[in-house]
Design a protein around this motif. Structure first.
Motif, PDB file in Angstrom:
ATOM      1  N   GLN A   1       0.649  -1.258   0.706  1.00 49.42           N
ATOM      2  CA  GLN A   1      -0.447  -0.080  -0.066  1.00 49.42           C
ATOM      3  C   GLN A   1       0.747   1.166  -0.008  1.00 49.42           C
ATOM      4  OE1 GLN A   1      -4.660  -1.118   2.095  1.00 49.42           O
ATOM      5  NE2 GLN A   1      -2.952  -0.502   3.359  1.00 49.42           N
ATOM      6  N   ALA A   2       1.981   1.078   0.044  1.00 45.42           N
ATOM      7  CA  ALA A   2       3.376   2.290   0.068  1.00 45.42           C
ATOM      8  C   ALA A   2       2.787   2.604  -1.207  1.00 45.42           C
ATOM      9  CB  ALA A   2       4.215   1.842  -0.343  1.00 45.42           C
ATOM     10  N   ALA A   3       2.904   4.700  -1.527  1.00 45.12           N
ATOM     11  CA  ALA A   3       2.669   4.776  -2.592  1.00 45.12           C
ATOM     12  C   ALA A   3       3.342   5.917  -2.520  1.00 45.12           C
ATOM     13  CB  ALA A   3       0.990   5.626  -2.292  1.00 45.12           C
ATOM     14  N   PHE A   4       3.932   5.874  -3.467  1.00 44.80           N
ATOM     15  CA  PHE A   4       5.662   7.231  -3.804  1.00 44.80           C
ATOM     16  C   PHE A   4       4.746   8.061  -4.793  1.00 44.80           C
ATOM     17  CE2 PHE A   4       7.484   3.674  -1.665  1.00 44.80           C
ATOM     18  CZ  PHE A   4       7.895   4.174  -0.802  1.00 44.80           C
ATOM     19  N   GLU A   5       4.883   9.274  -4.493  1.00 44.62           N
ATOM     20  CA  GLU A   5       4.959  10.575  -5.961  1.00 44.62           C
ATOM     21  C   GLU A   5       7.059  11.244  -5.963  1.00 44.62           C
ATOM     22  OE1 GLU A   5       1.603  12.292  -5.373  1.00 44.62           O
ATOM     23  OE2 GLU A   5       1.090  10.837  -3.159  1.00 44.62           O
ATOM     24  N   PRO A   6       6.563  11.755  -7.485  1.00 40.79           N
ATOM     25  CA  PRO A   6       7.304  12.617  -7.490  1.00 40.79           C
ATOM     26  C   PRO A   6       7.357  14.040  -6.803  1.00 40.79           C
ATOM     27  CG  PRO A   6       7.427  11.623  -9.451  1.00 40.79           C
ATOM     28  CD  PRO A   6       6.115  10.774  -8.322  1.00 40.79           C
ATOM     29  N   ARG A   7       5.915  14.282  -6.941  1.00 40.84           N
ATOM     30  CA  ARG A   7       5.230  15.233  -6.249  1.00 40.84           C
ATOM     31  C   ARG A   7       5.429  15.752  -5.109  1.00 40.84           C
ATOM     32  NH1 ARG A   7      -0.863  15.514  -6.074  1.00 40.84           N
ATOM     33  NH2 ARG A   7      -1.452  14.350  -4.441  1.00 40.84           N
ATOM     34  N   ASN A   8       5.704  15.088  -4.403  1.00 38.24           N
ATOM     35  CA  ASN A   8       5.687  14.954  -2.783  1.00 38.24           C
ATOM     36  C   ASN A   8       7.135  15.617  -2.684  1.00 38.24           C
ATOM     37  OD1 ASN A   8       3.216  14.179  -2.168  1.00 38.24           O
ATOM     38  ND2 ASN A   8       3.787  12.210  -1.351  1.00 38.24           N
ATOM     39  N   ILE A   9       6.965  16.839  -2.362  1.00 35.29           N
ATOM     40  CA  ILE A   9       8.998  18.231  -1.900  1.00 35.29           C
ATOM     41  C   ILE A   9       8.560  19.152  -0.692  1.00 35.29           C
ATOM     42  CG2 ILE A   9       9.528  17.395  -3.966  1.00 35.29           C
ATOM     43  CD1 ILE A   9       8.916  20.307  -4.585  1.00 35.29           C
ATOM     44  N   VAL A  10       9.060  19.408  -0.276  1.00 38.27           N
ATOM     45  CA  VAL A  10       8.853  19.731   1.034  1.00 38.27           C
ATOM     46  C   VAL A  10       9.484  21.619   0.382  1.00 38.27           C
ATOM     47  CG1 VAL A  10       9.025  17.938   2.742  1.00 38.27           C
ATOM     48  CG2 VAL A  10      10.965  19.166   1.853  1.00 38.27           C
ATOM     49  N   PRO A  11       8.917  22.128   0.867  1.00 41.31           N
ATOM     50  CA  PRO A  11       9.473  23.768   1.286  1.00 41.31           C
ATOM     51  C   PRO A  11      11.206  24.124   1.113  1.00 41.31           C
ATOM     52  CG  PRO A  11       7.580  23.496   3.040  1.00 41.31           C
ATOM     53  CD  PRO A  11       8.647  22.302   2.470  1.00 41.31           C
ATOM     54  N   GLY A  12      11.651  24.334   0.294  1.00 38.44           N
ATOM     55  CA  GLY A  12      13.053  24.743  -0.076  1.00 38.44           C
ATOM     56  C   GLY A  12      13.413  23.563  -1.479  1.00 38.44           C
TER      57      GLY A  12
ATOM     58  N   PRO B   1      -1.901   4.241   6.581  1.00 39.59           N
ATOM     59  CA  PRO B   1      -0.854   4.800   7.827  1.00 39.59           C
ATOM     60  C   PRO B   1       1.177   4.585   6.498  1.00 39.59           C
ATOM     61  CG  PRO B   1      -2.533   3.136   8.403  1.00 39.59           C
ATOM     62  CD  PRO B   1      -2.960   3.584   6.694  1.00 39.59           C
ATOM     63  N   ILE B   2       0.915   4.101   5.996  1.00 38.83           N
ATOM     64  CA  ILE B   2       2.394   4.140   5.684  1.00 38.83           C
ATOM     65  C   ILE B   2       1.952   5.522   4.348  1.00 38.83           C
ATOM     66  CG2 ILE B   2       1.207   2.716   3.288  1.00 38.83           C
ATOM     67  CD1 ILE B   2       5.091   3.003   5.377  1.00 38.83           C
ATOM     68  N   ASN B   3       1.754   5.789   4.402  1.00 34.27           N
ATOM     69  CA  ASN B   3       1.858   7.485   3.644  1.00 34.27           C
ATOM     70  C   ASN B   3       1.387   8.477   4.278  1.00 34.27           C
ATOM     71  OD1 ASN B   3       1.787   5.009   1.413  1.00 34.27           O
ATOM     72  ND2 ASN B   3       0.176   4.975   0.895  1.00 34.27           N
ATOM     73  N   LYS B   4       0.685   8.154   5.074  1.00 34.97           N
ATOM     74  CA  LYS B   4       0.837   9.305   5.771  1.00 34.97           C
ATOM     75  C   LYS B   4       1.094  10.679   6.512  1.00 34.97           C
ATOM     76  CE  LYS B   4      -2.394  11.446   9.488  1.00 34.97           C
ATOM     77  NZ  LYS B   4      -3.728  11.079  10.602  1.00 34.97           N
ATOM     78  N   PRO B   5       2.163  11.414   6.776  1.00 36.56           N
ATOM     79  CA  PRO B   5       3.007  12.602   7.608  1.00 36.56           C
ATOM     80  C   PRO B   5       2.784  12.313   8.705  1.00 36.56           C
ATOM     81  CG  PRO B   5       1.951  13.441   5.018  1.00 36.56           C
ATOM     82  CD  PRO B   5       1.100  12.353   5.928  1.00 36.56           C
TER      83      PRO B   5
END
Length: 490
Positions: free
Chosen positions: A314-325, A357-361
């Motif tokens: 159920q792990a879902a990775f996506e390159p749009r997930n970045i952080v400030p900076g 749960p595995i994807n939630k920040p």
């Protein structure tokens, strides 16, 4: 065992179960009755246990770990807080995978390997979604589905097809660099612990002065690079098709924690305008002589998942997930993946996939997303589900507005064939190989290419020859074709 507390079994709604061994029937030998709520619940759930497998990266292995920042100068490039000071520790989850095979395929197939890391930072999740190669076969997302179809199964025979694969490669010369990697020793890594990982794409970092730097991420294994020969990989498919999964799980279980140096290449924004290589072309690398590696920190894997489905599948990775900076780049393939990955997750896992749960920040989440299949939290309770509102709902913060990036040019389907140096880097890679490595490369290619029609062989041989005459001559000889006649004719 004497002190074990035995829990009463229930239905999904919490109804206690009195008999889980016998269906509800009309008499001892009679038919099952329609009111057997337990039977139908169990059957219905069982029938739905398998969510759709990933279209690519279907078979994978995962582990938890952490990242430790070791570079005191990261402030020069970014405000991302996970790099704020030496010693900062960020928890993470990683998923390794094969790319083209189905969920039941062998770990030792000749295939790129997925290398996806989810960093649970205090500013949200950063997903570094890459591969074990620094480049890819194509550079335009419009061709991604076509390419993947050639790596899957023939629509008539339902068999893997060397003809489909080499037909596409020979008609897409930009693939030559990655083809050379794929058919080299690196095409069959010895498990997941003994390979590097790369962002492959170009991303960006932004510092406190709003200066932008383009970056490529590198994860360098501290276990040393190890690969399998074609013969070893073929044998492993029959001996232990889950070899890489087993190797990773056992290493972590036994305390032999895998580690990687986390590094980056950094290109100032202005350089991208004049650099002789398109820095956003996914089929090309940045030479280290121009942009050397800068060490950023270390990644350690030290805990296995407790439940494969809940945590790895159920792990879902996506390159749009970045952080400030952090930021993106004009990399066309990256731009396509920013849209396609979350879309695939919504199809496979449902619209609420990022609340699993595995994807939630680890950091707070405040959205106006509501409803949707499998909503399993409070669904926002009685709080407003619209914005703006007068009831203290979450609001925007202008501190996090994306840095503006100027663009120029006409909107058109620009022909990337205008940048047609498909051969220099592939040739350089071939010339860097040792004699025995070249021999195995030629053997691996000829074993596959010998199975396809002659006209496709000839077309592909011309690409090998243009990269390096010895490359083309060696493959041609191995499959019984005279390269001299072919080159003269072309």
């Amino acid at each position: 065992m004497a002190n074990e507390v035995r829990k009463t079994m229930t239905t999904g709604a919490g109804r206690p179960v009195g008999d889980n061994q016998n269906s509800l029937t009309a008499g001892p030998r009679g038919p099952v009755v329609f009111q057997d709520f337990l039977l139908f619940e169990k059957m219905a759930h069982f029938n739905r246990e398998r969510i759709p497998e990933r279209v690519v990266h279907a078979k994978g292995s995962g582990a938890y770990g952490h990242f430790v920042c070791t570079n005191p100068d990261m402030f020069k490039w970014t405000t991302a807080r996970l790099f704020e000071k030496v010693g900062n520790i960020t928890p993470l989850f990683i998923r390794f995978s094969t790319v083209g095979g189905e969920k039941g395929s062998a770990d030792s197939e000749r295939d790129p390997r997925g290398f996806a890391v989810k960093f649970y930072t205090e500013e949200g999740n950063w997903d570094m979604v890459g591969n074990n190669t620094p480049i890819f076969f194509i550079r335009d997302p419009l061709k991604f589905g076509d390419f993947i179809h050639t790596q899957k199964r023939d629509p008539q025979t339902n068999l893997k097809s060397p003809t489909m694969m080499w037909d596409f490669f020979s008609l897409s010369p930009e693939s030559l660099h990655q083809v050379t990697i794929l058919f080299s020793d690196r095409g069959t890594p010895n498990g997941y612990r003994h390979m590097n990982g790369y962002s492959s794409h170009t991303f960006s970092l932004i510092n406190a002065e709003n200066e932008l730097f383009y970056v490529k991420w590198h994860f360098k294994t501290r276990q040393g690079i190890k690969n399998l020969t074609r013969e070893e990989a073929d044998a492993m498919r029959g001996k232990d098709p889950d070899y890489a999964q087993r190797d990773l799980f056992e290493a972590v279980k036994n305390g032999d924690f895998p580690r990687w140096h986390v590094c980056m290449q950094v290109m100032p924004e202005a350089d991208a305008e004049t650099y002789h290589i398109n820095p956003f072309d996914l089929t090309k690398v940045w030479p280290h002589s121009d942009y050397p590696l800068v060490e950023v920190g270390e990644m350690v894997l030290d805990r296995n998942p407790e439940n494969y489905f809940a945590e790895v599948e159920q792990a879902a990775f996506e390159p749009r997930n970045i952080v400030p900076g952090m930021g993106y780049s004009p990399d066309k393939m990256l731009q396509g993946r920013l849209i396609s990955y979350p879309d695939a997750h919504r199809h496979r896992l449902g619209v609420n996939y990022d609340a699993l749960p595995i994807n939630k920040p680890d950091s707070p989440v405040a959205t106006y997303h509501r409803d949707g299949a499998m909503r399993f939290d409070g669904n926002g309770g009685s709080s407003p589900n619209y914005e703006p509102n007068s009831f203290s709902g979450p609001t925007q913060d202008p501190r996090y507005i994306e840095r503006p990036n100027p663009i120029t040019g006409t909107v058109a389907r620009h022909n990337h064939g205008d940048d047609s140096d498909y051969y220099t880097q592939a040739g350089n890679l071939f010339r860097l190989m040792k004699t025995d490595e070249k021999e195995r490369l030629i053997s691996n290619i000829s074993d596959s290419l010998s199975q396809v029609p002659r006209h496709i062989q000839e077309r592909q041989l011309c690409h090998f020859f243009r990269a390096d005459p010895a490359y083309g001559e060696s493959v041609a000889k191995a499959i019984g074709i005279s390269i001299d006649e072919l080159v003269t004719a072309k």
